[in-house]
Scaffold this active site. Structure first.
Site, PDB file in Angstrom:
ATOM      1  N   ASP A 139     -10.882  10.434 -20.553  1.00 26.22           N
ATOM      2  CA  ASP A 139     -11.533  10.521 -19.240  1.00 26.22           C
ATOM      3  C   ASP A 139     -12.404  11.769 -19.149  1.00 26.22           C
ATOM      4  O   ASP A 139     -12.454  12.441 -18.120  1.00 26.22           O
ATOM      5  CB  ASP A 139     -10.457  10.529 -18.146  1.00 26.22           C
ATOM      6  CG  ASP A 139     -11.025  10.275 -16.755  1.00 26.22           C
ATOM      7  OD1 ASP A 139     -12.126   9.703 -16.671  1.00 26.22           O
ATOM      8  OD2 ASP A 139     -10.380  10.677 -15.771  1.00 26.22           O
ATOM      9  N   CYS A 196      -3.179 -14.371  -7.069  1.00 24.50           N
ATOM     10  CA  CYS A 196      -2.594 -13.230  -6.346  1.00 24.50           C
ATOM     11  C   CYS A 196      -3.691 -12.313  -5.811  1.00 24.50           C
ATOM     12  O   CYS A 196      -4.652 -11.997  -6.510  1.00 24.50           O
ATOM     13  CB  CYS A 196      -1.671 -12.454  -7.273  1.00 24.50           C
ATOM     14  SG  CYS A 196      -0.921 -10.988  -6.515  1.00 24.50           S
ATOM     15  N   CYS A 199      -2.974  -6.808  -3.946  1.00 29.69           N
ATOM     16  CA  CYS A 199      -3.614  -5.490  -3.945  1.00 29.69           C
ATOM     17  C   CYS A 199      -4.762  -5.438  -2.937  1.00 29.69           C
ATOM     18  O   CYS A 199      -4.996  -4.408  -2.297  1.00 29.69           O
ATOM     19  CB  CYS A 199      -4.102  -5.127  -5.342  1.00 29.69           C
ATOM     20  SG  CYS A 199      -5.307  -6.288  -6.059  1.00 29.69           S
ATOM     21  N   CYS A 203      -4.513  -2.747   0.543  1.00 27.49           N
ATOM     22  CA  CYS A 203      -5.349  -1.537   0.526  1.00 27.49           C
ATOM     23  C   CYS A 203      -5.541  -0.984   1.938  1.00 27.49           C
ATOM     24  O   CYS A 203      -6.060  -1.675   2.828  1.00 27.49           O
ATOM     25  CB  CYS A 203      -6.708  -1.848  -0.098  1.00 27.49           C
ATOM     26  SG  CYS A 203      -7.801  -0.398  -0.164  1.00 27.49           S
ATOM     27  N   CYS A 249      -1.998  -0.040  -4.291  1.00 29.73           N
ATOM     28  CA  CYS A 249      -2.325  -1.268  -5.016  1.00 29.73           C
ATOM     29  C   CYS A 249      -1.451  -1.431  -6.256  1.00 29.73           C
ATOM     30  O   CYS A 249      -1.220  -2.561  -6.713  1.00 29.73           O
ATOM     31  CB  CYS A 249      -3.808  -1.307  -5.383  1.00 29.73           C
ATOM     32  SG  CYS A 249      -4.368   0.044  -6.434  1.00 29.73           S
ATOM     33  N   CYS A 253       1.671  -4.520  -6.797  1.00 32.03           N
ATOM     34  CA  CYS A 253       1.354  -5.438  -7.899  1.00 32.03           C
ATOM     35  C   CYS A 253       2.634  -6.013  -8.514  1.00 32.03           C
ATOM     36  O   CYS A 253       3.495  -5.268  -8.983  1.00 32.03           O
ATOM     37  CB  CYS A 253       0.548  -4.719  -8.980  1.00 32.03           C
ATOM     38  SG  CYS A 253       0.144  -5.784 -10.405  1.00 32.03           S
TER      39      CYS A 253
END
Length: 351
Positions: A139, A196, A199, A203, A249, A253
């Protein structure tokens, strides 16, 4: 390198990765044409907000061989970071007096941990094949880590835009080694989200504007970490006690019933950040903030944004004299950003 030798090396790399603490290692090629189209469309809708670096570097982000000339393959690895049972996380999120910090940021800065392990993996490869061209990323550069990880078979990008693994959920970090070795590529992971949309529904700020599309400008993680200015007023009351990131989220899940708690002590909470109250953290001066967040990902936002975020959370907490006193104590803070959010919090509490 003969194909049989390359296949043996690929198997060895995955075994060495497991020895170094990675839960999975996969290998992929450099073709990110589909991801490049998605990124261009997303940027064209300005959904990246103030994260201007996402539009920089031209095509280097989606064409690995332009970022690191000679790159043939990407070795992608994942490492679990979940520090506690999800039920404990949900309890912390439900307590308006407690400061909620996204669980990835509670321990040592993951950039340092994964970069160190990936370099050790690269040295193992080097000891086996001799000098080769490579660069390690965590990252830290224009790298499409999630599309690469999906292509390498580590999981699929879910509707919330996080990577999900059928055996490990989504509570894990990603890192990459760009290399010039002609290794066999793994098959990509298939999407298992089905119908599904948990999420999307959960939120707090409706940031998942469509399946697989996140508007960062609405996302609490973006607002509390990447966004440098005032948090939009319509979103403040919806942030609850989340002062650094948001895990909703992931908590909702269904695939995270397969998530594993981390075995890495570096990722365990430091300085009581998993149980700290908003009032405790709001009372830190700058020196204490720097001391208590040393070595973590939190430090990079600086104390000004830290106080901004906590002021909003206090405005969403239970009104009490001690909370109002704490806010009033910051009403004349040198930072206009902090003062403005303190005023909002006092108004939200009714005084």
């Amino acid at each position: 390198m003969p194909s049989a030798e390359a296949a043996r090396l690929a198997r060895a790399i995955k075994a060495w990765g497991a020895e170094l603490g990675f839960q999975q290692v996969g290998i992929t090629d450099c073709d990110l044409a589909t991801a490049e189209q998605h990124l261009a469309h997303w940027l064209g809708r300005d959904m990246h907000g103030e994260m201007h670096w996402l539009a920089h570097h031209g095509s280097k982000r989606t064409r690995p061989a332009e970022l690191v000339p000679g790159t043939l393959r990407i070795i992608s690895a994942r490492m679990d970071y979940l520090p506690e049972y999800q039920a404990n996380i949900e309890r912390a999120l439900a307590d308006p007096a407690q400061a909620f910090v996204s669980r990835y940021a509670l321990g040592r800065d993951y950039h340092k941990v994964l970069r160190q392990r990936l370099r050790r993996l690269a040295r193992r490869i080097e000891a086996q094949v001799g000098a080769f061209g490579y660069r390690v990323f965590v990252d830290s550069a224009p790298v499409m880590e999630k599309p690469l990880a999906q292509k390498a078979g580590l999981g699929w990008i879910g509707k919330h835009t996080n990577l999900i693994n059928t055996r490990g959920g989504s509570w894990f970090f990603l890192g990459e080694i760009y290399c010039d070795l002609p290794l066999p590529a793994d098959p990509p992971a298939e999407d298992h989200c089905g119908r599904c949309k948990a999420c999307i529904d959960i939120c707090p700020t409706d940031a998942i504007v469509a399946p697989y599309v996140l508007d960062a400008r609405l996302c609490i993680s973006y607002l509390t970490i990447e966004h440098p200015g005032p948090i939009p007023e319509p979103l403040r009351a919806r942030m609850g006690n989340r002062i650094y990131g948001c895990d909703d989220c992931q908590l909702i899940c269904p695939w995270n019933r397969f998530a594993h708690q981390t075995e890495e002590t570096d990722f365990l909470p430091r300085n009581g950040l998993d149980t700290a109250t908003l009032l405790t953290l709001f009372a830190w001066d700058e020196d204490e903030f720097l001391k208590r967040t040393e070595g973590t990902a939190i430090r990079r936002i600086g104390q000004e944004r830290w106080l901004r975020n906590i002021a909003v959370a206090l405005g969403n907490s239970d009104s009490s004299p001690v909370v109002r006193d704490a806010l009033n104590a910051r009403a004349d803070h040198p930072s206009l950003l902090v003062r403005e959010h303190v005023r909002w919090a006092l108004a939200a509490l009714g005084g």
